[in-house]
Design an enzyme around this catalytic site. Sequence first.
Site, mmCIF file in Angstrom:
data_model
loop_
_atom_site.group_PDB
_atom_site.id
_atom_site.type_symbol
_atom_site.label_atom_id
_atom_site.label_comp_id
_atom_site.label_asym_id
_atom_site.label_seq_id
_atom_site.Cartn_x
_atom_site.Cartn_y
_atom_site.Cartn_z
ATOM 1 N N SER A 179 19.491 -15.836 9.788
ATOM 2 C CA SER A 179 19.518 -15.142 11.079
ATOM 3 C C SER A 179 20.892 -15.051 11.731
ATOM 4 O O SER A 179 21.038 -14.357 12.742
ATOM 5 C CB SER A 179 18.536 -15.799 12.058
ATOM 6 O OG SER A 179 17.225 -15.318 11.831
ATOM 7 N N LYS A 182 22.428 -11.689 12.623
ATOM 8 C CA LYS A 182 22.182 -11.010 13.897
ATOM 9 C C LYS A 182 23.465 -10.892 14.721
ATOM 10 O O LYS A 182 23.568 -10.015 15.592
ATOM 11 C CB LYS A 182 21.109 -11.750 14.701
ATOM 12 C CG LYS A 182 19.705 -11.663 14.107
ATOM 13 C CD LYS A 182 18.695 -12.370 15.004
ATOM 14 C CE LYS A 182 17.260 -12.198 14.513
ATOM 15 N NZ LYS A 182 16.952 -13.018 13.341
ATOM 16 N N SER A 360 16.229 -15.493 18.504
ATOM 17 C CA SER A 360 16.291 -15.034 17.109
ATOM 18 C C SER A 360 15.170 -14.034 16.850
ATOM 19 O O SER A 360 14.395 -14.154 15.905
ATOM 20 C CB SER A 360 16.200 -16.212 16.131
ATOM 21 O OG SER A 360 16.640 -15.833 14.846
#
Length: 524
Positions: A179, A182, A360
């Site tokens: 993640s 991102k 997230s």
Amino acid sequence: MPETGKWQVRWQSAERSARAATRAAVRWAQTAVDATRQTWQATPRQTQQTWRLTAVSAATGLAVAIVAVAASGPWDSGQRTAERAEAAEMDGASGEHHAPEARPAPSAPPVLPALGGRVPGAAGRGAAPAPTDAGLADALAPLLKDPALGPLRTASVLDVAAGREVFGEGQGKAATPASTVKLATAVAALSALGPDHRIDTTVVLTRKNRLVLVGGGDPTLTARAPRHGAEEQPANLRTLADATARALKKRHLTKISLAYDAAAYSGPVQHPIGPNENIAPVTALMTDEARLDDSEHGTAPRDTDPSHTAARTFADLLHDRGITVDGDPEGAKAPKKAARIAAVHSLPLSALVERMLTYSDNDIAEALARQTALASRQPASFAGAGKAVRTALQREHLPLSGAVFEDGSGLDRDDKVTAGLLSRLLLHASSPDHPALRPVVTGLPVAAFTGTLSTRYRGQSAGAGAVRAKTGTLTGVNTLAGTVVDADGRLLAFSFMTTGTTDPQGAQNALDKLASAVANCGCR
């Protein structure tokens, strides 16, 4: 009246006492000033210079503190406001590992720092002593040998004020970011669209009595009742139904047919990992991230046809407002020149970025990647979004060697970035030269306090409240990238990546220790 007379006497007495006290204070102050002047005149000149320097230093320190507090918040919208309003009930849920039930936030040092100037020697963050390469190596190299980390372990630490790397190990090796990708999605979207960009959901009239609900790709569009007390509200399907019903009644229409248009996005709607509670089908029209429960963050069962469900919900809302919808809504392409009769707008992109990073949120991440594609005139698909993100980062002159963007959320294991790219993304967003990118930093979870870090750093006083970082977790993959102020007050950007881990909790703890070591280190 006797009581009034008594109070008048007491008030006059109090006034006389106050005047006497004031005169005594003035006499005492004058005496103190005379004594101080005599002491100063009798003091050696060298001592006088030392006292002057001390006074100037104290005043300068106070000025720097005031500037830092002003620059670091609070902001009227976005994450800093959310921290004030919801610190006691953040649940830490995310698209990776999710926190248990909401609980009061722990106490944390008030160190959420201002992002600093680049001019060495000036008052501000650049004036704090810079760490040395050797000092950081002494602190971090032993921790990178922790057996809980996988066979591939990379790191990069940058001095934000100086704009240079002060520690690196394998920082040029591409690895699965999970993640933390991102961060790339956020920088690309903000660069391409700007922090004030909003995503529209509209209703158009295509024939006399035919409506089309057109999705623009707002991932936070909701059909739920507005939350009381919230400073910012996402776009609401109920508000859109209100406006639509009013417009129809002005046209003396109370019976219509309804279609829906989700054609803004193209390509497969299903993420390559398949049906998963971490992400809904990626469509341009959905409400509440297609969640089948009342959750707002984290994993949840998802609707398999979010666009059709959103249209049916909209039809029900119109019915409640006196508009009859004939038949079941069907998919259709709205004509380009159709008359728009109602619209709602998402929160600004800055707020979407903050929410994506704090929790997230995979659904927001994929939407922002596709919005970047639309802005770049690329197909709004997984492939087009990946190309658009890469192009946006190239325009920002970021190091993309080895980088692969297969999705915007990091759920795809074929994503690849380097630790050097992650730290450079944070350096770029921290720079005063790029104010539009500031939500990338303000949206980072705060250790032991918010979002995906709310349950971490509980026993690490140096890191708790000081580390602000994006987490990344897949099976065998653990990453952490963010910012921290070291013991000397220097703002640093860091990224730590590891692949091939077999002990997820141990790997996570090892990464947290690395970030805490930076927070606890003057490293000169």
